[in-house]
Motif scaffolding. Sequence first.
Motif, PDB file in Angstrom:
ATOM      1  N   UNK A 464      -7.069   5.255   4.650  1.00  0.00           N
ATOM      2  CA  UNK A 464      -6.350   4.504   5.776  1.00  0.00           C
ATOM      3  C   UNK A 464      -5.444   3.409   4.963  1.00  0.00           C
ATOM      4  N   UNK A 465      -6.433   2.460   4.631  1.00  0.00           N
ATOM      5  CA  UNK A 465      -5.529   1.430   3.833  1.00  0.00           C
ATOM      6  C   UNK A 465      -4.572   1.681   2.582  1.00  0.00           C
ATOM      7  N   UNK A 466      -4.980   2.766   1.865  1.00  0.00           N
ATOM      8  CA  UNK A 466      -3.968   3.224   0.835  1.00  0.00           C
ATOM      9  C   UNK A 466      -2.708   3.801   1.530  1.00  0.00           C
ATOM     10  N   UNK A 467      -2.757   4.537   2.755  1.00  0.00           N
ATOM     11  CA  UNK A 467      -1.904   5.097   3.417  1.00  0.00           C
ATOM     12  C   UNK A 467      -0.763   4.159   3.974  1.00  0.00           C
ATOM     13  N   UNK A 468      -1.394   3.216   4.754  1.00  0.00           N
ATOM     14  CA  UNK A 468      -0.548   2.247   5.218  1.00  0.00           C
ATOM     15  C   UNK A 468      -0.067   1.229   4.225  1.00  0.00           C
ATOM     16  N   UNK A 469      -0.534   1.036   3.027  1.00  0.00           N
ATOM     17  CA  UNK A 469       0.148   0.128   1.832  1.00  0.00           C
ATOM     18  C   UNK A 469       1.321   1.001   1.276  1.00  0.00           C
ATOM     19  N   UNK A 470       1.210   2.163   1.160  1.00  0.00           N
ATOM     20  CA  UNK A 470       2.307   3.074   0.539  1.00  0.00           C
ATOM     21  C   UNK A 470       3.346   3.246   1.449  1.00  0.00           C
ATOM     22  N   UNK A 471       2.877   3.523   2.901  1.00  0.00           N
ATOM     23  CA  UNK A 471       4.054   3.528   4.030  1.00  0.00           C
ATOM     24  C   UNK A 471       4.846   2.347   3.960  1.00  0.00           C
ATOM     25  N   UNK A 472       4.050   1.194   3.846  1.00  0.00           N
ATOM     26  CA  UNK A 472       4.784  -0.190   4.037  1.00  0.00           C
ATOM     27  C   UNK A 472       5.824  -0.353   2.863  1.00  0.00           C
ATOM     28  N   UNK A 473       5.176   0.087   1.555  1.00  0.00           N
ATOM     29  CA  UNK A 473       6.152  -0.049   0.600  1.00  0.00           C
ATOM     30  C   UNK A 473       7.384   0.784   0.569  1.00  0.00           C
ATOM     31  N   UNK A 474       7.326   2.011   0.742  1.00  0.00           N
ATOM     32  CA  UNK A 474       8.259   2.857   1.076  1.00  0.00           C
ATOM     33  C   UNK A 474       9.279   2.293   2.014  1.00  0.00           C
ATOM     34  N   UNK A 475       8.863   1.818   3.376  1.00  0.00           N
ATOM     35  CA  UNK A 475       9.746   1.328   4.350  1.00  0.00           C
ATOM     36  C   UNK A 475      10.627  -0.197   4.043  1.00  0.00           C
ATOM     37  N   UNK A 476       9.856  -1.084   3.200  1.00  0.00           N
ATOM     38  CA  UNK A 476      10.478  -2.039   2.729  1.00  0.00           C
ATOM     39  C   UNK A 476      11.741  -1.823   1.773  1.00  0.00           C
ATOM     40  N   UNK A 477      11.442  -0.595   0.998  1.00  0.00           N
ATOM     41  CA  UNK A 477      12.365  -0.244  -0.021  1.00  0.00           C
ATOM     42  C   UNK A 477      13.298   0.483   0.490  1.00  0.00           C
ATOM     43  N   UNK A 478      13.209   1.126   1.210  1.00  0.00           N
ATOM     44  CA  UNK A 478      14.316   1.950   2.071  1.00  0.00           C
ATOM     45  C   UNK A 478      14.898   1.481   3.271  1.00  0.00           C
ATOM     46  N   UNK A 479      14.472   0.708   3.993  1.00  0.00           N
ATOM     47  CA  UNK A 479      14.690   0.026   5.417  1.00  0.00           C
ATOM     48  C   UNK A 479      15.021  -1.368   5.410  1.00  0.00           C
ATOM     49  N   UNK A 480      14.666  -2.115   4.519  1.00  0.00           N
ATOM     50  CA  UNK A 480      14.597  -3.718   4.287  1.00  0.00           C
ATOM     51  C   UNK A 480      13.727  -4.209   5.201  1.00  0.00           C
ATOM     52  N   UNK A 481      13.554  -5.742   4.825  1.00  0.00           N
ATOM     53  CA  UNK A 481      12.088  -6.265   5.250  1.00  0.00           C
ATOM     54  C   UNK A 481      12.254  -6.493   6.563  1.00  0.00           C
ATOM     55  N   UNK A 482      13.270  -6.649   7.538  1.00  0.00           N
ATOM     56  CA  UNK A 482      13.203  -6.619   8.977  1.00  0.00           C
ATOM     57  C   UNK A 482      13.222  -5.604   9.703  1.00  0.00           C
ATOM     58  N   UNK A 483      13.478  -4.600   9.176  1.00  0.00           N
ATOM     59  CA  UNK A 483      13.411  -3.343  10.281  1.00  0.00           C
ATOM     60  C   UNK A 483      12.209  -3.119  11.027  1.00  0.00           C
ATOM     61  N   UNK A 484      12.412  -2.846  12.193  1.00  0.00           N
ATOM     62  CA  UNK A 484      11.327  -2.521  12.996  1.00  0.00           C
ATOM     63  C   UNK A 484      10.028  -1.789  12.610  1.00  0.00           C
ATOM     64  N   UNK A 485      10.510  -0.819  11.748  1.00  0.00           N
ATOM     65  CA  UNK A 485       9.258   0.234  11.361  1.00  0.00           C
ATOM     66  C   UNK A 485       8.534  -0.481  10.137  1.00  0.00           C
ATOM     67  N   UNK A 486       9.375  -1.443   9.376  1.00  0.00           N
ATOM     68  CA  UNK A 486       8.663  -2.412   8.498  1.00  0.00           C
ATOM     69  C   UNK A 486       7.809  -3.249   9.268  1.00  0.00           C
ATOM     70  N   UNK A 487       8.152  -3.821  10.327  1.00  0.00           N
ATOM     71  CA  UNK A 487       7.203  -4.811  10.955  1.00  0.00           C
ATOM     72  C   UNK A 487       6.013  -4.022  11.466  1.00  0.00           C
ATOM     73  N   UNK A 488       6.176  -2.703  12.085  1.00  0.00           N
ATOM     74  CA  UNK A 488       5.219  -2.097  12.486  1.00  0.00           C
ATOM     75  C   UNK A 488       4.067  -1.638  11.271  1.00  0.00           C
ATOM     76  N   UNK A 489       4.571  -1.401  10.175  1.00  0.00           N
ATOM     77  CA  UNK A 489       3.757  -1.114   9.061  1.00  0.00           C
ATOM     78  C   UNK A 489       2.918  -2.405   8.690  1.00  0.00           C
ATOM     79  N   UNK A 490       3.566  -3.455   8.734  1.00  0.00           N
ATOM     80  CA  UNK A 490       2.820  -4.672   8.294  1.00  0.00           C
ATOM     81  C   UNK A 490       1.782  -4.963   9.362  1.00  0.00           C
ATOM     82  N   UNK A 491       1.885  -4.771  10.441  1.00  0.00           N
ATOM     83  CA  UNK A 491       1.161  -4.825  11.732  1.00  0.00           C
ATOM     84  C   UNK A 491      -0.164  -3.984  11.313  1.00  0.00           C
ATOM     85  N   UNK A 492       0.193  -2.702  10.977  1.00  0.00           N
ATOM     86  CA  UNK A 492      -0.747  -1.581  11.094  1.00  0.00           C
ATOM     87  C   UNK A 492      -1.734  -1.853   9.835  1.00  0.00           C
ATOM     88  N   UNK A 493      -1.119  -2.279   8.735  1.00  0.00           N
ATOM     89  CA  UNK A 493      -2.023  -2.805   7.625  1.00  0.00           C
ATOM     90  C   UNK A 493      -2.847  -4.046   7.823  1.00  0.00           C
TER      91      UNK A 493
END
Length: 709
Positions: A464-493
């Motif tokens: 789960x940790x590995x999945x959340x880390x990779x999801x967060x990295x992908x969202x930060x790279x493709x969506x930018x730091x302030x996108x709601x999905x990026x915030x959700x990924x950081x919360x989940x991690x």
Amino acid sequence: MIWKRFAPKKRPGDESPTGLKASEGAIVAGGDVNGSVAQHIEAGQAFVLSPEAHGPIPADAAGHGVSNIPAVAAHFTGRTSELASLEEKFTDPGEVLVQAVHGLGGVGKSALAARWAAGRHEPVRWWITADTAASVDAGTAALARALQPGLAALPAEVQAERAIRWLADHPDRWLLVLDNVESPAHVRPLLDRVPGGRVLITTRLASGWHRHATVVRLDVLAPADAVELFTRVLTQHGPRDLTGAEALCAELGHLALAVEQAAAYCAETGTGPLAYLERLAAWPATMYAATAEGGDSARTCARIWRLTLDRVEATPYAGNVLRLLAWYASDRIPRDLLAPLAPPPDLDAALGRLAAYNMITVHPDGSLTVHRLVQSLARTPDAEDPHRQALDIEVARGLATALLVAAYPADYADPANWPRCQALLPHVDALTGHHADEHDTPDTATVLDLSASYREDQGALAPALAGFRRALAARERTLGPDHPEVLASRNNLAGTYEAAGDPRRAVPLYEAVLADCERVLGPDHPYTLITRNNLAGAYKAAGDLERAVSLHEATLSARERVLGQDHSDTLVSRNNLAHTYLAAGDLDRAVPLSERVLADSERVLGPDRPETLIARINLAGVYEAAGDLDRALPLCETGCAAFERVLGPDHPRTLSARNNLASMYLAAGSPDRAVPLYEAVLAACEQSLSQDHPITEQVRANLRVARTA
């Protein structure tokens, strides 16, 4: 047909004494006829042939045996049960017996046929390459010439006719192998003419044989046989390092052709199995096309499957479906995963076409299997292969990801969704394992996030940790730091850090996420309220109860105002606040609030929702802390039974509830009940969670205390 003797031109006075002229069809010879020739006229053409070609092929033409069965390779390995099965199926006398051995290109159908035919005792054993109707005719004509060489001057179609007549007249004296049949229609004219005998067909086609033959599916080699084949080819000229042979054969899917070619390549180049695996990973397109010196470049898996796909692509969606399936795990792909691709009849046709050529297997439950080497090849771009263009492969990967996103249940905590979540996990892992992180898309991040949430809920914290880390990295790279999905990924991690017993990493990450949520989304946005609730829980886990109580109270107030008194998130906040009051020793507020939470949860959510089960166990804990074991014990026992019934005996929440029940037994002065229960829970934790999971460690510590009580 007209048979006519060659004669000199007639001159005056050459009439016979009887006055009769030589009639057409008569053979006139003076003295010895040996070496005489005759003219066969067919369709206006004349052919010169020897006298033995005038009649049918003699019954004894086979003599001491006629055979063109290919030599069996010295390294032929395994297939004991398949050979025995063929032998058994061909024992019955009577009408013509036809067996069709089908399987994926390169699986070893022809090798099996040659090995079996070589051990037969029919006087005539004849091999015909039967990929076209013309090839069948040519092979049949070749049989006629082998039986009676004097037929060579006749047209091929006449030779074939002679051979068929001989086969029909001698049904117990022959075996035919029709190799690489592309269509039953190509061999049907021959089979219809021979009332007896034995025919073995090899084909890539799995379907279409029910009217013509009994079908036998040939699968890949058994793992041990694949390793033996690899070893025989590699060591044919002396000992070699075999380290990694098992892993290499597994990577090649135990496909006979691939194993043999890899071994031949290693033998010729001095490459070891482990080095070959490295080359296969680094340069797959090159290695799939590679053959040893003198090897048949047309017989590589890449070339064989290209010819198959040439035929398959004629069916709409078939090629795209295969490229898409290449990104999932090779086995048990849910068929309904593909439902959005095309209307059901079109999808049925595409899957049926792929199954007919053994490119996929459709199981009775509707799930699909694809050979892992077929998948690997379909994911590997090759500019010279029209079926493996880079853009098509990239599009297929994106579509495969989107289909997983659409199929993955959002409510991972609902037990009704667990079978679906579990069934999709291998395909998420395969998809994300088949490409580098830098190729992740927002869809990739979503499916990683969904699967990681399910894994965390089931207690699998490391993946789960590995999945959340990779999801967060992908969202930060493709969506930018302030996108709601990026915030959700950081919360989940952060939540997984907390679940893993690491509040020192969870708290600062939650604090940063909360600040960003309030700045970007506003103080009352659902994401903001979720993060605020989670941060309060992290404060509690870190022992900062004052801030935990204050933040939980503020969050509950906001949720009651924004979401309403009975919203499920409001009930969660109310439960968390009650549990934090308990941790702070404030029983005067913990008891009534916990009772309200359970009543509201049963009324709003129902008695078997996970939130209700948690509220029931928490209320039992509050009663225990208040010294009211008469109410605590039966409520906890009922709660444990409900957890086992609804979530199963090995779910983390069930194990945690049973741990609480054992603690109550100990508090009630019954170590004889507490210790066995602790031991059972610990065994279950070690088996289904991990040795260092926080619940496992807690139960282990409690057991040590109970044993000294």
